[in-house]
Design a protein around this motif. Structure first.
Motif, mmCIF file in Angstrom:
data_model
loop_
_atom_site.group_PDB
_atom_site.id
_atom_site.type_symbol
_atom_site.label_atom_id
_atom_site.label_comp_id
_atom_site.label_asym_id
_atom_site.label_seq_id
_atom_site.Cartn_x
_atom_site.Cartn_y
_atom_site.Cartn_z
ATOM 1 N N GLU A 1 -5.714 -0.551 6.864
ATOM 2 C CA GLU A 1 -7.070 -1.039 6.589
ATOM 3 C C GLU A 1 -8.080 0.106 6.592
ATOM 4 O O GLU A 1 -8.923 0.207 5.689
ATOM 5 N N LEU A 2 -7.978 0.981 7.577
ATOM 6 C CA LEU A 2 -8.856 2.155 7.626
ATOM 7 C C LEU A 2 -8.601 3.053 6.422
ATOM 8 O O LEU A 2 -9.542 3.594 5.828
ATOM 9 N N GLY B 1 -7.662 2.157 3.469
ATOM 10 C CA GLY B 1 -8.327 1.537 2.319
ATOM 11 C C GLY B 1 -9.819 1.830 2.312
ATOM 12 O O GLY B 1 -10.406 2.107 1.259
ATOM 13 N N GLN B 2 -10.446 1.787 3.490
ATOM 14 C CA GLN B 2 -11.881 2.093 3.587
ATOM 15 C C GLN B 2 -12.152 3.558 3.252
ATOM 16 O O GLN B 2 -13.129 3.872 2.560
ATOM 17 N N GLN C 1 -11.840 4.045 -0.479
ATOM 18 C CA GLN C 1 -13.038 3.520 -1.144
ATOM 19 C C GLN C 1 -14.195 4.506 -0.997
ATOM 20 O O GLN C 1 -14.936 4.754 -1.947
ATOM 21 N N TRP C 2 -14.326 5.097 0.189
ATOM 22 C CA TRP C 2 -15.378 6.090 0.422
ATOM 23 C C TRP C 2 -15.167 7.306 -0.489
ATOM 24 O O TRP C 2 -16.119 7.795 -1.104
ATOM 25 N N THR D 1 -7.406 2.131 -4.350
ATOM 26 C CA THR D 1 -7.892 2.107 -2.968
ATOM 27 C C THR D 1 -7.013 1.266 -2.047
ATOM 28 O O THR D 1 -7.449 0.872 -0.974
ATOM 29 N N GLY E 1 -4.567 0.690 0.797
ATOM 30 C CA GLY E 1 -4.306 1.490 1.987
ATOM 31 C C GLY E 1 -2.839 1.697 2.296
ATOM 32 O O GLY E 1 -2.513 2.290 3.321
ATOM 33 N N SER F 1 -11.324 10.541 8.100
ATOM 34 C CA SER F 1 -12.321 9.673 8.713
ATOM 35 C C SER F 1 -13.348 10.482 9.502
ATOM 36 O O SER F 1 -14.518 10.106 9.574
ATOM 37 N N LEU G 1 -19.158 6.898 6.629
ATOM 38 C CA LEU G 1 -18.310 5.759 6.956
ATOM 39 C C LEU G 1 -18.036 5.801 8.449
ATOM 40 O O LEU G 1 -17.722 6.861 8.992
#
Length: 189
Positions: free
Chosen positions: A27-28, A30-31, A34-35, A46, A48, A127, A142
């Protein structure tokens, strides 16, 4: 030139690899993807999924595009070769960029990405960059905003007042006395 095939892991090595891969958060990822899609203006998948995540970054070119999107001119030369050492060189270019902006503990090693040894380490690095991108580069970030330290100003009188206080770390002598101590008394056997 063909890729070198590695033997399948087994025993303790397999357990260690499964533990490392178990930390990966799709999930992270995927975020983060997207970023990156928004920052680098690239049309990327995108999803994950770990295989998608590794395949997007394995040659290092997308990482170099990200670095140049965050700070133009930070990666001078991006290799487009399919040769392994050129792709690893791209990853090294990105890591040199990232090392200037995040802590060493948040970086990954080239083999973590290129050989998919630790995709979670790559995720942590990206991240960390995403978290700091607003503050460092003025780009949308993010994750949670990083805390900023509060600078304190002390007067000379306040500093001197603290010198007269005996802290509890030094102990206390309240209630202490010498009762029960017998100096010079002989030992009774």
């Amino acid at each position: 030139m063909t890729a070198v095939a590695r033997a399948e892991k087994s025993g303790i090595a397999l357990e260690a690899q499964q533990k490392i891969h178990g930390k990966y958060d799709a999930e992270l990822a995927g975020q983060i993807l997207q970023w990156i899609r928004n920052i680098a203006a690239e049309d990327i998948n995108t999803d994950g999924n770990v295989n998608n995540f590794i395949s997007l970054f394995k040659d290092g070119s997308m990482l170099c595009k990200l670095a140049n999107s965050l700070q133009p001119g930070s990666v001078k030369k991006v290799n487009n070769s399919t040769m392994a050492f050129k792709q690893m060189e791209n990853i090294a270019f990105f890591l040199n960029f990232a090392e200037k902006h995040i802590t060493k503990s948040e970086l990954f090693q080239t083999v973590d990405l290129y050989e998919a040894q630790d995709p979670n380490a790559v995720l942590i690095c990206l991240s960390a960059l995403a978290r700091k991108s607003n503050k460092l580069f003025g780009k949308p970030g993010l994750g949670p905003k990083e805390a900023e330290g509060e600078k304190r100003e002390w007067t000379e009188a306040q500093l001197k007042a603290g010198q007269g206080v005996i802290g509890l770390q030094m102990g206390s002598n309240k209630g202490a006395n010498a009762s029960g101590l017998n100096f010079g008394n002989t030992r009774h056997i």
